[in-house]
Design a protein around this motif. Structure first.
Motif, PDB file in Angstrom:
ATOM      1  N   MET A 110       0.851  -1.193   0.000  1.00 34.24           N
ATOM      2  CA  MET A 110       0.000   0.000   0.000  1.00 34.24           C
ATOM      3  C   MET A 110       0.883   1.238   0.000  1.00 34.24           C
ATOM      4  O   MET A 110       2.035   1.206   0.434  1.00 34.24           O
ATOM      5  CB  MET A 110      -0.939   0.019   1.207  1.00 34.24           C
ATOM      6  N   THR A 111       0.334   2.315  -0.511  1.00 36.84           N
ATOM      7  CA  THR A 111       1.015   3.597  -0.532  1.00 36.84           C
ATOM      8  C   THR A 111       0.161   4.605   0.220  1.00 36.84           C
ATOM      9  O   THR A 111      -1.018   4.769  -0.097  1.00 36.84           O
ATOM     10  CB  THR A 111       1.238   4.087  -1.975  1.00 36.84           C
ATOM     11  N   THR A 112       0.718   5.246   1.234  1.00 35.15           N
ATOM     12  CA  THR A 112      -0.045   6.222   2.002  1.00 35.15           C
ATOM     13  C   THR A 112      -0.197   7.508   1.217  1.00 35.15           C
ATOM     14  O   THR A 112       0.498   7.744   0.226  1.00 35.15           O
ATOM     15  CB  THR A 112       0.648   6.529   3.340  1.00 35.15           C
ATOM     16  N   ALA A 113      -1.090   8.363   1.683  1.00 34.88           N
ATOM     17  CA  ALA A 113      -1.288   9.651   1.032  1.00 34.88           C
ATOM     18  C   ALA A 113      -0.036  10.503   1.101  1.00 34.88           C
ATOM     19  O   ALA A 113       0.152  11.418   0.301  1.00 34.88           O
ATOM     20  CB  ALA A 113      -2.461  10.388   1.685  1.00 34.88           C
ATOM     21  N   HIS A 114       0.848  10.197   2.065  1.00 33.06           N
ATOM     22  CA  HIS A 114       2.099  10.939   2.189  1.00 33.06           C
ATOM     23  C   HIS A 114       3.160  10.437   1.214  1.00 33.06           C
ATOM     24  O   HIS A 114       4.217  11.040   1.084  1.00 33.06           O
ATOM     25  CB  HIS A 114       2.641  10.827   3.616  1.00 33.06           C
ATOM     26  N   GLY A 115       2.894   9.283   0.577  1.00 29.68           N
ATOM     27  CA  GLY A 115       3.854   8.726  -0.362  1.00 29.68           C
ATOM     28  C   GLY A 115       4.703   7.608   0.195  1.00 29.68           C
ATOM     29  O   GLY A 115       5.643   7.158  -0.469  1.00 29.68           O
ATOM     30  N   LEU A 116       4.400   7.111   1.404  1.00 28.62           N
ATOM     31  CA  LEU A 116       5.142   5.985   1.973  1.00 28.62           C
ATOM     32  C   LEU A 116       4.665   4.681   1.365  1.00 28.62           C
ATOM     33  O   LEU A 116       3.451   4.449   1.227  1.00 28.62           O
ATOM     34  CB  LEU A 116       4.957   5.934   3.498  1.00 28.62           C
ATOM     35  N   ARG A 117       5.605   3.812   1.014  1.00 30.82           N
ATOM     36  CA  ARG A 117       5.283   2.484   0.471  1.00 30.82           C
ATOM     37  C   ARG A 117       5.491   1.448   1.572  1.00 30.82           C
ATOM     38  O   ARG A 117       6.599   1.306   2.104  1.00 30.82           O
ATOM     39  CB  ARG A 117       6.166   2.179  -0.741  1.00 30.82           C
ATOM     40  N   ILE A 118       4.414   0.721   1.906  1.00 34.37           N
ATOM     41  CA  ILE A 118       4.444  -0.267   2.982  1.00 34.37           C
ATOM     42  C   ILE A 118       4.105  -1.630   2.403  1.00 34.37           C
ATOM     43  O   ILE A 118       3.036  -1.816   1.822  1.00 34.37           O
ATOM     44  CB  ILE A 118       3.463   0.104   4.107  1.00 34.37           C
ATOM     45  N   ALA A 119       5.025  -2.588   2.534  1.00 30.14           N
ATOM     46  CA  ALA A 119       4.834  -3.942   1.999  1.00 30.14           C
ATOM     47  C   ALA A 119       4.606  -4.914   3.147  1.00 30.14           C
ATOM     48  O   ALA A 119       5.096  -4.715   4.266  1.00 30.14           O
ATOM     49  CB  ALA A 119       6.053  -4.372   1.185  1.00 30.14           C
ATOM     50  N   CYS A 120       3.863  -5.975   2.875  1.00 28.12           N
ATOM     51  CA  CYS A 120       3.523  -6.954   3.902  1.00 28.12           C
ATOM     52  C   CYS A 120       3.652  -8.367   3.346  1.00 28.12           C
ATOM     53  O   CYS A 120       3.186  -8.657   2.239  1.00 28.12           O
ATOM     54  CB  CYS A 120       2.093  -6.716   4.397  1.00 28.12           C
ATOM     55  N   LEU A 121       4.286  -9.258   4.117  1.00 22.26           N
ATOM     56  CA  LEU A 121       4.344 -10.684   3.803  1.00 22.26           C
ATOM     57  C   LEU A 121       3.854 -11.438   5.025  1.00 22.26           C
ATOM     58  O   LEU A 121       4.534 -11.521   6.045  1.00 22.26           O
ATOM     59  CB  LEU A 121       5.771 -11.113   3.452  1.00 22.26           C
ATOM     60  N   GLY A 122       2.644 -11.978   4.938  1.00 20.24           N
ATOM     61  CA  GLY A 122       2.070 -12.711   6.057  1.00 20.24           C
ATOM     62  C   GLY A 122       2.366 -14.194   5.981  1.00 20.24           C
ATOM     63  O   GLY A 122       2.788 -14.713   4.955  1.00 20.24           O
ATOM     64  N   GLY A 123       2.135 -14.900   7.089  1.00 17.24           N
ATOM     65  CA  GLY A 123       2.303 -16.345   7.105  1.00 17.24           C
ATOM     66  C   GLY A 123       3.679 -16.782   7.572  1.00 17.24           C
ATOM     67  O   GLY A 123       4.554 -15.977   7.864  1.00 17.24           O
ATOM     68  N   ILE A 124       3.865 -18.101   7.626  1.00 19.02           N
ATOM     69  CA  ILE A 124       5.107 -18.690   8.105  1.00 19.02           C
ATOM     70  C   ILE A 124       5.779 -19.474   6.986  1.00 19.02           C
ATOM     71  O   ILE A 124       5.167 -19.789   5.972  1.00 19.02           O
ATOM     72  CB  ILE A 124       4.865 -19.609   9.332  1.00 19.02           C
TER      73      ILE A 124
END
Length: 687
Positions: A110-124
């Motif tokens: 996801m990209t915040t309105a401020h321009g930060l890119r946040i990535a997520c990897l769930g699970g094991i």
């Protein structure tokens, strides 16, 4: 829009949702205001029986709106499957579980309105399952796989923008929105994972909270993800099922190839977890920080005084690890979305700077000199008048059509027509999304051997009423030839692959040669029946070689001869590639990629299929007649998509890896089949 974003990151709630929200409210009142909260690890805790999700359950109160978050919260999947009601809500709302609570995708960006890119990897992580998966594992599975990782890596090459100026977070959960625009870099600002990366403790002098920390959970694929995305902050839920989640903050380290980019790694204790056995106290479970978006004009970050060497690029023996860091590839393992072969760092174009076009270069789409054509933001936008072939609506490509991602009865992706779940017999969900398959073995009883695929259910048997007969282009005495669904070669979307090496064979040319009789592999055909089947298969191969040659192409043929109790249907895939790619290059590509994945390919001097006594095999026929073979081993997983994986990389079209993403409308498939038949008729050995 402020220049910095104030973020609170918390550890696993483990089902203590109300108490966590109360703590967040208190911290926000004292130290806020926070723009958002990132909830790592298991938010809902261990799975329960369906009848335990009653109105009094905190998860249900969150979903029905009676339990509200004090600050916008973004949660992820931890080590457990997510509750069925949560998955159902996710499917209906594209991620919004409550007014201020959003569920990140298992491999989300996801990209915040401020321009930060946040990535997520769930699970094991499970090394035995990682490369064995044939489809993406959803929220009903606790594991992430190579396909999950590939999806995440492809998502990092996209960027999204907020829906409006008042929206804090942009839409990020649908594949269509993720692919709406293209990023010029895979770098992210924040990475959330539930699993530790391998080697993270190397070169650090910070005392570890436990002698085994974090070797019980470290995974090389996660380390490679760090190398590829170079997060400025990397948060891990801490511990997993094998140890108590513990807090540990590593010294920062830098990336010399990214202008001294600084990374920080933090492992968090669990909010709702048990106390540490040795101290009787809970580990620190939250971390507050401020971060500002970076831009091309941002000044170089000063190297922190306590920074160390980079544990993911410098060769060393990581503390607590028994094996040395694998050398020979400074970029880490290449997954399907990366370059298969690298002989050291070099510019993409001779004479240009790293990642930048050389002097005089202009993008052929927008004529900008600042980026390559494959990085052009206009490339992801359909031209005026473009109509999606699936839903007949404008505004998106076929690959982004939202109707391609309809959900099944359990919230996962809806299977294609004719699919049957082997665990419960349902036609409305994949087996990885099946509630029966996800139950512990003791709770569902012994299921017995896998149900063998009957001819009327087999995708390749002519007796199956659901067989895509409109794709068949030739029928002989023993075999037939058909175009596959979602073939590798783009026929109606070749303009979307400006860097792809696309042969000009009519109808694409990617075909399957399929024996009419139902046998699991060519090697399993009884000897007294095998000769005519193999003979006709070879005739088709020869005809295809001559056919491709007329279009300056030659064939790669491969077969996965995997024996299993479920059965299957033998077939050989044949794909045309330009003659400019030599047989030696193809062989080197397969051997190199196989070595990376632990697949030992050798040249085979024998003729005919491998002997029926083998457990299984993977075989490649090269354009010059030579043959590579790998014999499958007991207990060692092998992806049936390995052949396609290598070829799409060879043709510089990694986005063509998932056949489901390449599927076309029946109208386009019929047009391809007709074009192929008209051109192939003079070569067809059955006529």
């Amino acid at each position: 829009m402020s220049s910095t974003v104030k973020i609170l990151t918390v550890g696993s709630a483990v089902g203590s949702i109300r108490d966590l929200f109360a703590k967040i409210k208190a911290i926000d009142a004292k130290h806020g205001k926070f723009d958002l909260v990132l909830c790592t690890g298991d938010f809902f805790g261990p799975p329960k029986n369906q009848d335990e999700y009653i109105e009094e359950d905190e998860a249900m109160q969150l979903l029905n709106g009676t339990l509200e978050a004090p600050v916008e919260c973004y949660i992820m999947q931890g080590e457990y499957p997510l509750p069925p009601p949560v998955i159902e809500k996710f499917a209906k709302t594209s991620g919004q579980l409550a007014k201020s609570v959003f569920l990140l995708h298992k491999s989300g960006l996801m990209t915040t309105a401020h321009g930060l890119r946040i990535a997520c990897l769930g699970g094991i992580y499970d090394s035995k399952l990682y490369h064995a998966a044939e489809t993406l594992h959803g929220f009903t599975s606790p594991y992430f796989t190579s396909l999950t990782m590939e999806k995440l890596l492809s998502n990092t090459m996209t960027e999204s923008t907020p829906a409006s100026a008042n929206s804090k977070i942009s839409s990020y959960t649908s594949l269509a929105s993720i692919k709406a625009s293209t990023s010029t870099s895979p770098l992210v600002d924040i990475l959330l994972t539930n699993t530790f990366p391998a080697d993270v403790t190397a070169l650090s002098s910070v005392q570890l909270p436990s002698p085994s920390f974090p070797t019980t959970e470290g995974a090389e694929p996660v380390a490679d993800l760090v190398r590829r995305t170079k997060p400025r902050y990397h948060f891990v839920a801490g511990g997993g099922s094998k140890q108590t989640p513990m807090f540990w903050e590593r010294e920062p380290f830098t990336w010399d190839d990214e202008n001294g980019r600084v990374s920080r790694f933090i492992s968090l204790g669990a909010f709702g977890g048990e106390s540490t056995p040795s101290t009787g106290k809970k580990q620190r479970w939250f971390y507050a920080f401020s971060i500002a978006p970076l831009s091309p004009n941002s000044p170089q970050t000063a190297r922190p005084a306590n920074s160390t060497g980079n544990p993911f690029t410098e060769r060393t023996v990581p503390r607590g690890m028994k094996r040395p860091f694998e050398s020979g590839n400074a970029e880490g393992e290449n997954f399907r979305w990366g370059n298969v072969k690298q002989s050291g760092k070099r510019s993409r174009v001779e004479g240009g700077q790293e990642g930048k076009p050389p002097a005089g270069y202009k993008c052929k789409i927008c004529e900008s000199p600042d980026h390559f054509i494959n990085d052009c933001p206009d490339r992801a936008k359909p031209k005026e008048g473009y109509i999606c072939k699936i839903c007949k609506e404008p505004g998106h490509f076929v690959r982004d059509c939202p109707t391609k991602h309809q959900v099944g009865d359990t919230g996962g992706r809806k299977p294609p027509e004719g699919y049957v779940c082997r665990a419960c017999g349902s036609e409305a969900h994949f087996i990885q999304d099946c509630p029966v398959a996800s139950q512990p073995q003791s709770s569902r009883g012994h299921r017995g051997p896998p149900k063998e695929i009957a001819p009327d259910q087999c995708w390749f048997c002519l007796s199956n009423p659901n067989l895509a007969k409109h794709l068949i282009v030739s029928i002989g005495s023993e075999c037939y030839v058909t175009l596959p669904k979602g073939q590798i070669i783009p026929t109606h979307s070749s303009s979307n692959h400006p860097r792809g090496k696309v042969p000009a064979v009519p109808g694409g040319g990617h075909v399957l040669i399929v024996p009419i009789s139902h046998y699991t592999t060519y090697a399993s055909i009884p000897p007294d029946l095998a000769e005519p089947i193999i003979e006709e298969t070879e005739k088709y191969k020869s005809a295809l070689r001559a056919f491709y040659a007329a279009y300056d192409a030659h064939p790669i043929a491969f077969e996965v001869g995997r024996l299993s109790a479920k059965g299957g249907h033998a077939h050989v895939q044949v794909v045309p590639v330009p003659k400019s790619i030599s047989a030696d290059q193809i062989a080197e590509w397969f051997i190199s990629e196989g070595k990376r994945l632990g697949i030992d390919l050798e040249f085979d001097e024998s003729t005919g299929p491998p002997s029926a006594g083998d457990r299984g095999y993977f075989r490649v026929d090269l354009p010059d007649g030579r043959r590579l073979v790998h014999h499958l081993k007991d207990g060692v997983p092998f992806s049936v998509q390995f052949g396609r994986q290598v070829i799409v990389s060879l043709l510089a079209m990694p986005e063509r890896f998932d056949w489901k993403e390449c599927a076309q409308s029946e109208e386009d498939d019929k047009a391809d089949a007709q074009n192929f038949k008209e051109a192939f008729i003079q070569y067809d050995p059955t006529l």
